[in-house]
Design a protein around this motif. Structure first.
Motif, mmCIF file in Angstrom:
data_model
loop_
_atom_site.group_PDB
_atom_site.id
_atom_site.type_symbol
_atom_site.label_atom_id
_atom_site.label_comp_id
_atom_site.label_asym_id
_atom_site.label_seq_id
_atom_site.Cartn_x
_atom_site.Cartn_y
_atom_site.Cartn_z
ATOM 1 N N THR A 91 0.698 -1.127 0.131
ATOM 2 C CA THR A 91 -0.359 -0.424 0.624
ATOM 3 C C THR A 91 1.063 1.535 0.094
ATOM 4 O OG1 THR A 91 0.149 0.193 2.372
ATOM 5 C CG2 THR A 91 -1.648 -1.301 1.117
ATOM 6 N N ILE A 92 2.340 1.313 0.468
ATOM 7 C CA ILE A 92 2.715 2.220 -0.177
ATOM 8 C C ILE A 92 3.301 2.313 -1.279
ATOM 9 C CG2 ILE A 92 5.399 3.210 1.018
ATOM 10 C CD1 ILE A 92 3.459 2.216 3.667
ATOM 11 N N VAL A 93 3.655 3.610 -1.203
ATOM 12 C CA VAL A 93 4.424 4.523 -2.952
ATOM 13 C C VAL A 93 5.250 5.241 -3.176
ATOM 14 C CG1 VAL A 93 3.590 5.767 -4.423
ATOM 15 C CG2 VAL A 93 1.249 4.837 -3.942
ATOM 16 N N PRO A 94 6.841 4.756 -3.468
ATOM 17 C CA PRO A 94 7.488 4.794 -3.229
ATOM 18 C C PRO A 94 7.923 6.838 -3.420
ATOM 19 C CG PRO A 94 8.304 3.196 -4.408
ATOM 20 C CD PRO A 94 6.303 3.540 -3.995
ATOM 21 N N VAL A 95 7.792 7.742 -2.638
ATOM 22 C CA VAL A 95 8.330 9.120 -3.349
ATOM 23 C C VAL A 95 9.783 9.565 -2.863
ATOM 24 C CG1 VAL A 95 7.595 11.399 -3.898
ATOM 25 C CG2 VAL A 95 6.146 9.320 -3.832
ATOM 26 N N ALA A 96 10.785 9.355 -4.028
ATOM 27 C CA ALA A 96 12.201 10.270 -3.626
ATOM 28 C C ALA A 96 11.792 11.326 -3.584
ATOM 29 C CB ALA A 96 12.973 10.049 -4.792
ATOM 30 N N SER A 97 12.448 12.310 -2.278
ATOM 31 C CA SER A 97 12.693 13.568 -1.954
ATOM 32 C C SER A 97 14.378 13.876 -0.843
ATOM 33 C CB SER A 97 11.560 14.060 -0.998
ATOM 34 O OG SER A 97 11.352 14.980 -0.751
ATOM 35 N N MET A 98 14.974 14.799 -1.118
ATOM 36 C CA MET A 98 16.192 14.994 -0.772
ATOM 37 C C MET A 98 16.012 16.638 -0.536
ATOM 38 S SD MET A 98 19.358 14.398 -3.227
ATOM 39 C CE MET A 98 20.980 14.607 -1.770
ATOM 40 N N LEU A 99 16.824 16.606 0.823
ATOM 41 C CA LEU A 99 16.749 17.826 0.814
ATOM 42 C C LEU A 99 18.282 18.863 0.790
ATOM 43 C CD1 LEU A 99 14.622 20.043 2.273
ATOM 44 C CD2 LEU A 99 14.941 19.155 4.324
ATOM 45 N N THR A 100 18.630 20.129 0.756
ATOM 46 C CA THR A 100 20.132 20.131 1.462
ATOM 47 C C THR A 100 19.992 21.459 1.960
ATOM 48 O OG1 THR A 100 22.375 20.208 0.288
ATOM 49 C CG2 THR A 100 20.920 20.718 -1.072
ATOM 50 N N ALA A 101 21.167 21.765 2.854
ATOM 51 C CA ALA A 101 20.640 23.477 2.899
ATOM 52 C C ALA A 101 22.543 24.209 3.030
ATOM 53 C CB ALA A 101 21.178 23.288 4.172
ATOM 54 N N THR A 102 22.739 24.921 2.297
ATOM 55 C CA THR A 102 23.644 26.417 2.786
ATOM 56 C C THR A 102 23.934 26.422 3.711
ATOM 57 O OG1 THR A 102 22.674 28.188 2.848
ATOM 58 C CG2 THR A 102 22.520 27.634 0.056
ATOM 59 N N ALA A 103 25.211 27.232 3.690
ATOM 60 C CA ALA A 103 25.912 27.651 5.333
ATOM 61 C C ALA A 103 25.383 28.895 5.324
ATOM 62 C CB ALA A 103 27.785 28.085 5.192
ATOM 63 N N GLY B 268 17.298 8.406 -9.317
ATOM 64 C CA GLY B 268 17.563 9.459 -10.207
ATOM 65 C C GLY B 268 18.230 10.855 -10.990
ATOM 66 N N SER B 269 17.937 11.563 -10.977
ATOM 67 C CA SER B 269 19.232 12.903 -10.828
ATOM 68 C C SER B 269 19.216 13.699 -9.375
ATOM 69 C CB SER B 269 18.586 14.088 -11.840
ATOM 70 O OG SER B 269 17.364 14.833 -11.442
ATOM 71 N N ASN C 98 20.778 15.236 -6.408
ATOM 72 C CA ASN C 98 21.490 14.797 -5.811
ATOM 73 C C ASN C 98 21.899 16.509 -5.563
ATOM 74 O OD1 ASN C 98 23.255 16.627 -8.170
ATOM 75 N ND2 ASN C 98 23.412 14.258 -9.085
ATOM 76 N N THR C 99 23.192 16.915 -4.644
ATOM 77 C CA THR C 99 23.476 18.002 -4.001
ATOM 78 C C THR C 99 23.289 18.766 -5.142
ATOM 79 O OG1 THR C 99 24.283 16.858 -1.723
ATOM 80 C CG2 THR C 99 24.495 18.940 -1.821
ATOM 81 N N ALA C 100 24.317 18.637 -5.770
ATOM 82 C CA ALA C 100 24.840 19.482 -7.087
ATOM 83 C C ALA C 100 23.571 19.900 -8.021
ATOM 84 C CB ALA C 100 26.126 18.542 -8.037
ATOM 85 N N HIS C 101 22.519 19.001 -8.131
ATOM 86 C CA HIS C 101 21.298 19.036 -9.029
ATOM 87 C C HIS C 101 20.505 20.351 -7.998
ATOM 88 C CE1 HIS C 101 19.032 17.856 -12.124
ATOM 89 N NE2 HIS C 101 17.888 18.685 -11.802
ATOM 90 N N LEU C 102 20.716 19.867 -6.795
ATOM 91 C CA LEU C 102 19.783 20.520 -6.347
ATOM 92 C C LEU C 102 20.409 21.995 -6.024
ATOM 93 C CD1 LEU C 102 17.857 18.147 -5.151
ATOM 94 C CD2 LEU C 102 17.550 18.793 -3.392
#
Ligand SMILES: Cc1cc2nc3c(=O)[nH]c(=O)nc-3n(C[C@H](O)[C@H](O)[C@H](O)COP(=O)(O)OP(=O)(O)OC[C@H]3O[C@@H](n4cnc5c(N)ncnc54)[C@H](O)[C@@H]3O)c2cc1C
Length: 332
Positions: free
Chosen positions: A253-265, A313-314, A316-320
């Protein structure tokens, strides 16, 4: 006997939340009225509310409270849902729709009520929240929902391009919806605050205690971990995206959704004053949306959701980072 300890991710949230001691592993056979598996927001909030009516409550987590999604998210508190109104009415016909709308608004109140009630120190900000969009579809969505919310009496307004640019600090968006009810929290600190509140209410929490098997005997359940078990009358599974075959069929019943978080200084004052001066969290209305906010230490915390296939997929930190710089060239 070797006890495996939780490995925490080396994250911004982990380094800025007040440390909380790890809860001990379950190492015996015990009984309780209510057992909850999973110590994220769902499991902890369930325990806190059930504690008004149920005497003995135990929570098991394979790691520690907040180790899962609840300690890794954007900390944005919105009362909004992605589908347009017509789609939501089809999903929830008749009175279900009214109940769903009420739940959306109440959920935001609930977060800030819990913060107040249990004095949770989690950088809670309540300056409102923003959904922003570009292009015809987004403008239609934001116009429709702003009008709808305003008619329910909620303090929600549609902002034109000019006002959106002033509020957010980028001219990228055509419209935005400003919702006075929303805000943000430091997500791990909030989760650990809920765990502290549970502990103070007498809820027993066991960390490093993965539930590996459930057996039913008449009206009761027994849940086994590596070194102990819990017999209970009532059982709640709050295992979210980590759900496996513990309960047959639940993982499907779980739908996997990728999500990514990054932060600046932390950004210099001259830069940070040009973006989100009032600190509202922003989520985009878009096929693959970005979401971001400026935290208490002046970092731009920037997230991007991937596809619903769950593939990284794409992402990654550089992309964000390049996506964030496109919106806010001043942070480059
Ligand atoms: C990158 C990212 C950003 C997000 N940003 C936001 C946001 O800004 N705003 C927002 O509202 N939502 C956001 N979300 C979603 C939000 O984080 C989740 O909806 C929420 O944390 C779910 O809480 P939960 O308690 O259901 O699950 P979780 O916090 O994942 O808790 C589940 C727990 O179950 C435990 N568990 C699993 N299996 C077992 C087992 N067999 N035995 C024992 N324990 C087990 C896990 O260890 C875990 O601690 C984001 C999610 C991600 C990934």
């Amino acid at each position: 006997m070797t006890v495996q300890k939780t490995e925490w991710p080396d994250s911004l949230w982990r380094s800025t939340a007040e440390p909380l001691r790890d809860f001990p592993e379950l190492q015996e056979d015990i009984e309780t009225d209510l057992l909850i598996i999973g110590a994220g927001y769902t499991g902890l909030s369930t325990a806190l509310h059930a504690a008004d009516a149920i005497e003995q409550i135990v929570i098991l987590d394979q790691a520690q409270p907040g180790w899962g999604c609840s300690g890794r998210n954007g900390g944005q508190v919105h009362g909004q849902w992605k589908p347009d109104l017509a789609a939501l009415q089809r999903l929830y016909p008749g009175s279900q729709f009214d109940a769903f709308i009420k739940t959306l608004g109440d959920a935001v109140e609930l977060v800030f009520d819990l913060v107040d009630q249990h004095q949770i120190d989690c950088q809670a900000q309540r300056a409102g929240s923003i959904i922003a969009g570009k292009g015809g579809k987004a403008v239609r969505y934001l116009t429709e929902w702003s009008k709808f919310w305003a008619e329910t009496g909620a303090d929600v307004r549609l902002l034109d391009k000019h006002a959106s640019t002033d509020l957010i600090g980028t001219s990228h968006y055509d419209r935005s919806m400003f919702d006075r009810r929303g805000g943000s929290v430091q997500p791990l600190a909030y989760c650990q605050g809920l765990a502290r509140a549970c502990h103070e209410r007498g809820v027993t929490i066991h960390g490093d205690s993965r539930a590996v098997r459930i057996s039913q005997n008449g009206n009761s359940w027994r849940v086994f971990t590596a070194h102990g078990s819990v017999k209970c009358e009532r059982l709640v599974l709050a295992t979210n995206g980590y759900t496996d075959e513990l309960w047959p069929g639940l993982a499907q019943t779980i739908v996997p959704v990728a999500s990514m978080l990054t932060a600046t200084a932390p950004l210099p004052d001259a830069v940070v004053s040009t973006l989100l001066p009032q600190r509202q969290p922003v989520a985009e209305y878009a096929g693959v949306p970005a979401y971001y906010r400026v935290d208490e230490t002046n970092r731009l915390v920037f997230g991007w959701r991937g596809t619903v296939s769950g593939e990284i997929g794409s992402l990654n930190t550089a992309h964000l980072r390049s996506r964030a710089v496109r919106l806010f060239p001043q942070i480059a």
